[in-house]
Write a protein that holds these residues in place. Structure first.
Motif, short mmCIF file in Angstrom:
data_model
loop_
_atom_site.label_atom_id
_atom_site.label_comp_id
_atom_site.label_asym_id
_atom_site.label_seq_id
_atom_site.Cartn_x
_atom_site.Cartn_y
_atom_site.Cartn_z
N TYR A 1 0.83 -1.21 0.00
CA TYR A 1 0.00 0.00 0.00
C TYR A 1 0.86 1.25 0.00
O TYR A 1 0.64 2.18 -0.79
CB TYR A 1 -0.93 0.00 1.22
N LEU A 2 1.85 1.27 0.88
CA LEU A 2 2.73 2.44 0.99
C LEU A 2 3.49 2.66 -0.32
O LEU A 2 3.66 3.81 -0.76
CB LEU A 2 3.71 2.25 2.15
N LYS A 3 3.91 1.56 -0.95
CA LYS A 3 4.62 1.65 -2.23
C LYS A 3 3.74 2.34 -3.28
O LYS A 3 4.21 3.19 -4.05
CB LYS A 3 5.02 0.25 -2.70
N GLY A 4 2.44 1.99 -3.30
CA GLY A 4 1.53 2.62 -4.24
C GLY A 4 1.43 4.12 -4.03
O GLY A 4 1.41 4.90 -4.98
N CYS A 5 1.36 4.54 -2.77
CA CYS A 5 1.30 5.97 -2.46
C CYS A 5 2.58 6.68 -2.89
O CYS A 5 2.54 7.81 -3.41
CB CYS A 5 1.06 6.17 -0.97
N GLU A 6 3.69 6.01 -2.71
CA GLU A 6 4.99 6.60 -3.11
C GLU A 6 5.06 6.75 -4.63
O GLU A 6 5.60 7.75 -5.14
CB GLU A 6 6.14 5.72 -2.61
N ILE A 7 4.51 5.77 -5.36
CA ILE A 7 4.51 5.87 -6.83
C ILE A 7 3.65 7.04 -7.27
O ILE A 7 4.04 7.82 -8.16
CB ILE A 7 4.01 4.54 -7.45
N LEU A 8 2.46 7.21 -6.67
CA LEU A 8 1.61 8.34 -7.01
C LEU A 8 2.33 9.67 -6.76
O LEU A 8 2.25 10.60 -7.58
CB LEU A 8 0.31 8.29 -6.20
N ARG A 9 3.04 9.75 -5.67
CA ARG A 9 3.74 11.01 -5.32
C ARG A 9 4.99 11.22 -6.15
O ARG A 9 5.50 12.33 -6.25
CB ARG A 9 4.04 11.01 -3.82
N LYS A 10 5.46 10.16 -6.77
CA LYS A 10 6.62 10.28 -7.67
C LYS A 10 6.21 10.95 -8.98
O LYS A 10 6.95 11.77 -9.53
CB LYS A 10 7.20 8.88 -7.95
N TYR A 11 5.03 10.62 -9.47
CA TYR A 11 4.58 11.13 -10.76
C TYR A 11 3.72 12.39 -10.65
O TYR A 11 3.57 13.12 -11.64
CB TYR A 11 3.81 10.05 -11.52
N TYR A 12 3.12 12.60 -9.48
CA TYR A 12 2.27 13.77 -9.28
C TYR A 12 2.81 14.64 -8.16
O TYR A 12 3.31 14.12 -7.16
CB TYR A 12 0.83 13.35 -8.92
N ASP A 13 2.69 15.94 -8.33
CA ASP A 13 3.08 16.88 -7.28
C ASP A 13 1.93 17.02 -6.29
O ASP A 13 0.92 17.65 -6.59
CB ASP A 13 3.42 18.24 -7.91
N ASN A 14 2.07 16.39 -5.14
CA ASN A 14 1.08 16.49 -4.07
C ASN A 14 -0.32 16.03 -4.49
O ASN A 14 -1.30 16.78 -4.40
CB ASN A 14 1.01 17.93 -3.55
N PRO A 15 -0.47 14.77 -4.94
CA PRO A 15 -1.80 14.27 -5.31
C PRO A 15 -2.70 14.15 -4.08
O PRO A 15 -2.21 13.97 -2.95
CB PRO A 15 -1.51 12.88 -5.90
N ALA A 16 -4.00 14.24 -4.27
CA ALA A 16 -4.95 14.04 -3.18
C ALA A 16 -5.23 12.55 -3.06
O ALA A 16 -5.85 11.95 -3.93
CB ALA A 16 -6.24 14.81 -3.46
N ILE A 17 -4.73 11.94 -1.98
CA ILE A 17 -4.94 10.51 -1.74
C ILE A 17 -5.93 10.36 -0.59
O ILE A 17 -5.71 10.88 0.51
CB ILE A 17 -3.62 9.78 -1.41
#
Length: 373
Positions: free
Chosen positions: A283-299
């Protein structure tokens, strides 16, 4: 010839139910019915029911009874998840005239005609769990909202989380043909809709039943439609969030960087008891991937507190995990026993007072994190 009759519809439950309710409304409108608010006198009342919790079952029954009370001579239709699991009970209920299960809502008009011809209670509920089902095609040209439309692209669930009744009410996964999704979104765009929300019972499973397109393909197809300016996604499973998935969606400027990743618990022991198909590291890895490609995504996420067997230490582990992830929003649910599920029979059920205490702790944390975001 115009039908001089009034119909009222009421929706209970999820966004998929809401889509199907609007689709049934459109079926009635196209047949000549005048649509009126559910609180008004009508000739036909349609209640699209929910069964996600025991309380949802109760609310479904209450709304069906309310409809018959407003007009004792009206035809009252119980549709959806509650009647899917409680067909016999619904057929015995004097306030319900027609029972329509899932995957049969498109037959609403035929059921009304059959009832009026025979003047007898009728039901259309199939064994959704043991018969292979095709995707039930329904469509919209407009919705109650002015610029945003929810688009159902998938139905059913194969996950069988230990607390959840939905796989039994909705059956196995079924994906909508991508060309039908595109046709519907184009019609909506032509009618002035600017934003679409792709939704499903288990959205991440799109395409697994057909082995053809994936959810990525659907998103890219919708992204190419002229007139659509914003695309949002319904709830996603953490495992769909890979480098390939996020790198491709991040190139689509129409896709809003808001991702609802279902968590349910930040404790691996509890996740295993829930029969969730990931652990906190994934789960944490998925959040890290989202934050790698997006600047401050709303999760955003869902968390269940007080699951059977959840100790104080387990809860502390969950609290520490959600602090680490730092969500934009969290939806906190106190575990609710649901008859027919594995978790309902589990020992070590947590006291309601403890659930309330844990819920309050996470709700307070959610306020802090949301403000910080």
């Amino acid at each position: 010839m115009k039908i001089n009759k009034k119909a009222a519809l009421h929706n209970l439950g999820c966004k998929v139910n809401a889509y199907e309710t609007e689709a049934m409304q459109q079926i009635l409108e196209n047949a000549g019915y005048e649509i009126v608010p559910f609180t008004e006198y009508a000739d036909v009342y349609v209640v699209n029911t929910c069964s996600v919790t025991n309380m949802a079952d109760r609310k479904s029954r209450q709304m069906l009874h309310k409809a018959k009370k407003m007009n004792p001579d009206a035809i009252v239709v119980g549709a959806g998840c509650y009647v899917q699991t409680k067909e016999a009970e619904a057929l015995l209920d004097d306030t319900v005239d027609i029972v329509i299960g899932n995957n049969k809502k498109h037959e609403l008009l035929a059921m009304l005609e059959a009832y009026e011809n025979d003047h007898g209670k009728c039901g259309n509920v199939i064994d959704i769990n043991h018969e292979k089902q095709e995707y039930e095609e329904m469509f919209l040209e407009r919705t109650a909202e002015h610029t945003r439309a929810f688009i159902k692209v998938q139905d059913g669930c194969n996950q069988f989380c230990s607390y959840c009744i939905i796989p039994y009410t909705r059956g196995r996964i079924r994906s909508r043909a991508i060309e039908d999704v595109v046709d519907e979104v184009r019609r909506l765009a032509d009618n002035g809709y600017k934003e679409v929300v792709l939704t499903g019972i288990h959205l991440s499973s799109y395409g697994r039943d057909t082995g053809k397109e994936t959810l990525l393909d659907v998103i890219e197809a919708v992204d190419s439609i002229d007139g659509i300016e914003r695309i949002r996604l319904g709830s996603l499973e953490p495992r769909i969030v890979t480098d390939e998935f996020v790198s491709r969606i991040s190139s689509m400027k129409k896709l809003c960087p808001h991702f609802h990743l279902s968590l349910q618990s930040g404790c691996d022991k509890t996740l295993k008891a829930m029969n969730r198909k990931y652990d906190t590291a994934e789960y944490l890895k998925g959040c890290e991937i989202l934050r790698k490609y997006y600047d401050n995504p709303a999760i955003t996420t869902d968390v269940i507190v007080g699951f059977p067997g959840e100790t104080e230490e387990d809860f502390k582990i969950t609290k520490a995990f959600v602090e680490k992830v730092h969500f934009y929003e969290m939806h906190i649910f106190k575990y609710s026993r649901r008859k027919g599920t594995v978790a309902d029979k589990m020992k070590e059920q947590v006291a309601d007072t403890v659930k309330s205490e844990r819920s309050a702790v996470l709700l307070a944390l959610e306020k802090v994190q949301s403000l910080e975001y």
